[in-house]
Write a protein that holds these residues in place. Sequence first.
Motif, PDB file in Angstrom:
ATOM      1  N   SER A 443       4.185  -5.291   6.616  1.00 26.80           N
ATOM      2  CA  SER A 443       2.919  -4.882   6.118  1.00 26.80           C
ATOM      3  C   SER A 443       3.100  -4.722   4.671  1.00 26.80           C
ATOM      4  CB  SER A 443       2.622  -3.667   6.845  1.00 26.80           C
ATOM      5  OG  SER A 443       2.326  -3.761   8.110  1.00 26.80           O
ATOM      6  N   ALA A 444       4.141  -4.109   4.172  1.00 26.88           N
ATOM      7  CA  ALA A 444       4.395  -4.027   2.715  1.00 26.88           C
ATOM      8  C   ALA A 444       4.221  -5.256   2.199  1.00 26.88           C
ATOM      9  CB  ALA A 444       5.563  -2.911   2.662  1.00 26.88           C
ATOM     10  N   THR A 445       4.826  -6.344   2.652  1.00 26.49           N
ATOM     11  CA  THR A 445       5.118  -7.416   1.785  1.00 26.49           C
ATOM     12  C   THR A 445       3.718  -7.996   1.988  1.00 26.49           C
ATOM     13  OG1 THR A 445       7.384  -7.728   2.859  1.00 26.49           O
ATOM     14  CG2 THR A 445       6.155  -9.655   1.803  1.00 26.49           C
ATOM     15  N   GLU A 449       1.625  -9.223  -1.431  1.00 26.54           N
ATOM     16  CA  GLU A 449       1.195 -10.434  -1.664  1.00 26.54           C
ATOM     17  C   GLU A 449      -0.187 -10.508  -2.042  1.00 26.54           C
ATOM     18  OE1 GLU A 449       2.539 -13.424  -1.698  1.00 26.54           O
ATOM     19  OE2 GLU A 449       4.561 -13.036  -1.214  1.00 26.54           O
ATOM     20  N   THR A 450      -0.957  -9.772  -1.258  1.00 21.42           N
ATOM     21  CA  THR A 450      -2.512  -9.845  -1.370  1.00 21.42           C
ATOM     22  C   THR A 450      -3.203  -8.825  -2.670  1.00 21.42           C
ATOM     23  OG1 THR A 450      -2.733  -8.190   0.257  1.00 21.42           O
ATOM     24  CG2 THR A 450      -3.050 -10.258   0.955  1.00 21.42           C
ATOM     25  N   VAL A 456       0.950  -2.593  -6.196  1.00 22.19           N
ATOM     26  CA  VAL A 456       1.712  -1.847  -4.986  1.00 22.19           C
ATOM     27  C   VAL A 456       2.934  -1.178  -5.582  1.00 22.19           C
ATOM     28  CG1 VAL A 456       3.452  -2.298  -3.278  1.00 22.19           C
ATOM     29  CG2 VAL A 456       1.342  -3.707  -3.396  1.00 22.19           C
ATOM     30  N   ALA A 457       3.620  -1.537  -6.812  1.00 23.85           N
ATOM     31  CA  ALA A 457       4.578  -0.765  -7.267  1.00 23.85           C
ATOM     32  C   ALA A 457       4.127   0.627  -7.891  1.00 23.85           C
ATOM     33  CB  ALA A 457       5.532  -1.483  -8.244  1.00 23.85           C
ATOM     34  N   ARG A 478      -5.638  -7.098   5.482  1.00 23.60           N
ATOM     35  CA  ARG A 478      -6.279  -8.187   4.558  1.00 23.60           C
ATOM     36  C   ARG A 478      -7.907  -7.573   4.280  1.00 23.60           C
ATOM     37  NH1 ARG A 478      -3.851 -12.731   3.613  1.00 23.60           N
ATOM     38  NH2 ARG A 478      -2.181 -13.315   4.898  1.00 23.60           N
ATOM     39  N   ILE A 479      -8.429  -7.060   5.273  1.00 22.20           N
ATOM     40  CA  ILE A 479      -9.735  -6.224   4.871  1.00 22.20           C
ATOM     41  C   ILE A 479      -9.799  -5.327   3.745  1.00 22.20           C
ATOM     42  CG2 ILE A 479     -11.806  -4.760   5.593  1.00 22.20           C
ATOM     43  CD1 ILE A 479     -11.558  -6.389   8.366  1.00 22.20           C
TER      44      ILE A 479
END
Length: 998
Positions: A443-445, A449-450, A456-457, A478-479
């Motif tokens: 999930s974190a990856t 990516e999105t 994220v960081a 994704r939503i």
Amino acid sequence: MTGPVARTVRFNILGSLEIQDGEDRLRLGGPIQERVLVALLLEPGRVVPVSRLIEVVWEQEPPATAVHQIRKAVADLRRRIPDGADLIVTDSSGYRACVEEEQLDLSRFTRLTAQARQDLAAGAVTEAADHLRAALALWRGPVLADRGGGPALTAVTTALDERRITAAEQLFQLRLDQGETADLIGDLRELITAHPLHETLRAQLMLALYRSGRAAEALEEYGRVRDLLIEELGTDPGPRLTKLYEAILHDSDELTAPEPRGAPAGVAPPTALSTLPYDLTDFTGREDELKLLLARVDESCEGTRIVAVDGMGGCGKTSLAVHAGHLLADRYPDGRLHVDLRGHSPGEEPLQPAAVLGMLLRTIGVPDQRVPEDEGGRAALWRATLTNRRVLLLLDNASDTAQVRPLLPASPGCLVLITSRQRLVHLDGAEWISLGEMPPADSATLLAETLGEQRVAAEPEAVTELAELCGHLPLALRITSARLRNRSRWTVQHLVDRLRDETRRLGELSAGERSVAATIQLSYQAMDEPHRKAFRLLGLHPGTEADVHSGAALLGTGPLEAEDILERLLDVHLVRQNTLGRYALHDLVRSVAQSLRTEATRAADHAAVQRVVDYYVAASEVACSVLFPGRAGHTTQTPSVAELPPLHGIEQAGDWFCQEQEAVLSAVAVAHERGLDTKTGQLARNAMFYLNLRGCYDEYAHVAELAVASARRLGEGSGLRTSLTNLTSAHWKLGRFRDGLRSAEEAHQIALSSGDLYGEAVSLDQLGLLNSSLGQLREGREQLLRSVEMQENPLRKGIALCNLSTVCSCLGRYEEAVDAAERAVVLHSSNGEPAGRIPALNDLAVALLSLGDPERAKTHLDQALAFGDGSSVPEDFALTLALAADAEQRLGHQRTSAAYAERAVDQARTRGTALRACEVENIVGRVHRHGGAYARALELHRSAAQRAGAIECRVELARAHDGVAQAAGALGDQASARRNRSAANELFAAMGMPCGTP
């Protein structure tokens, strides 16, 4: 968060089990520990339930103590392996091994074979061969060779060995394709010796022999395997081997070593027909499932290979299948076809097979005039057209078996990938892969990516919570990513704050045509009305999981009917099954179920809640009567429940409470919330007995507060007195002594006004204990003496005697302390509760050590150590360990003393209360002082002083100051020694304790 085990420790399971800590090889305790560890390492990062570990360990019927032995084995592994507590993590109803890829040879094998497949897909044959060689070099023999194990372990290791053989076959084939011959023969013979019935290996050996100019030996090899197959299996060699034999006989040209790969320069390869949807450029996660899917495709199959993916709506089935389809595309040069069967599409009916067949035939070029009108004719033409062709067919969003079966080709060179929300159990020959929620790391990856690495960081904690609130469901992730990308001023934390509101969470998880709620409701709408009702009611279950008995109570059915209903919901992935017989709703699915409640369902919903609360009252009452036979009786009317699970033995009752603890606690809250006040008090009392046993004191206090609130609302004096007594116990355990005094005094007044002699005696016991903890030792002793005199219930009298012994030891009245503790031991021995004997034996040991009799103290402590393993009343067991360390040191057993000492501190700090932790730290600090380890002693006494000061435990605070003074003085810090000596003497004098009381 628990991290992976230290990098210096390596685990090798591809052969005999080896554990390397740097240059040292670690030894485990025995075969049970080895099998448990291997079972966890075979599924790194995944939860392995205790029930599965039992299947792994025992070849025959497991013993009655199997659960206990598994837990003991895990504790032993944690102790023997460096950083073992970080390696083996308790998770839900099982354990999980946390290892990094480079620590485990199996993980490296998996990575290398996956890399080889990617190399082949990219045409990098040499690199693929190198990766396969490296993967196979990790193997040293069969997994757990000659160490046995249950059928579950045998099945897993057999499957793993098949993966090894598959990798070897791929490597041999690559080497054959690159022109190698004679060099292969020795390696092939060696592997065939271990696996004589593998026809692929035999075929490769025959071909290598033939190309080496040894055709006669190749034909002899065929004769050997034919004789063996007839003898062992009663069958002839398969068509591939037979065809090769005939080709060798006729010296066929097709056996000539292949020319080097590659087309002439300037010639473009033909373009194959493809209607696959685009592959997500940011596809991530699902590595295990993707590896399994590709491995299933690699398995030999005489007909069409069928691999199907099932899972709840929004879990990423289509994305996975499409991604796999693109990875496999080169293998199917005659076409890659995709059809959305619309089994669960908003506002659309599922496509009929005849219509799908017409579409497929036209797609591959069959003219309209040649397409038959009827389904049977179209199916026959479809199969005939695909003869000798290699086609990949992705049948997406299937509704049932009847929709899929007519679409299946018959050609052995074809692959069919299917996605469906339910497992099509009647589809013969299909290999199924079930998708659940994504692992947190995936999930974190995906979010990285999105959303982008920088975003994220910048908010790592908010991103982690966002994944949790999305239930690790790819659609939801994704939503939310799309919403954040389209609202550049929003922070991740802002969206998290919006999602925390459960009443609007489903609304937030919607973007355009994509909606988590709508996706899940499609599965709901496809069911009949009885199953829809059951799904809605499951949203009311107080626990995160339901078994068939609590499910039956909720649904108002019998267990068998409830099981059928729950299994149907499992088939369509509206519930999931983490362990056999237990059914859980995904968090977002639960939200959907709860959103379906309306005013029209209010009465039925309330009745269902009452039934399930009644069930937990009745079941917990039976379980408590088994686990705590000596508890004081209360007049309660147990609800009539159709059927309870078997709870007659101690192990059954304990396992039930262990599995249902969360549900029982939630049921208390639900009962209080809905005004079921009598049931709240009954269920809370039962829950608190078990919570005390397990050392869950925060939960104990919360349940006690709910019980008090319900009792006040009910206005029933006896119930309020009982609830206040339980709340007082929670306050004392948690070091809230003044809060405990208030509740104990109120309970005492209720007992006095109603003439409740039992309640008065219990309240005096608690008042005596609390006053003593605050340093009022003489007053506390007088109250405890009155309580002991009044008590008639053996269990409560034993508790009061233990408390009296503790206070007498503090006052230096050691003979009186011994007498009280000995009487308590006798009483607790008669009621059949081992856990109650440990505190009495501890108190007796304290008094005997104070009298200078470590030999007798050790005798009683050995009994306590035999009764407990730290899982029951863990803080009492921590004190036992500390006292054992003291006794062993006085007897001159320094090594044993040191082992007990460190275990005591670890258990008290991790599973004990602040009160118990400071008591243990003071005892172990004294042990270290007497052993000359003054720096460690100083550290422990200072920690004890900080804890004792925070909770106003004046007895332990005085002992801590005394210990700091002695340790600091020995280390040369005389100023600190003087300050602490003065503080200790002042406290000792105020409480009437002898200075330096042990």
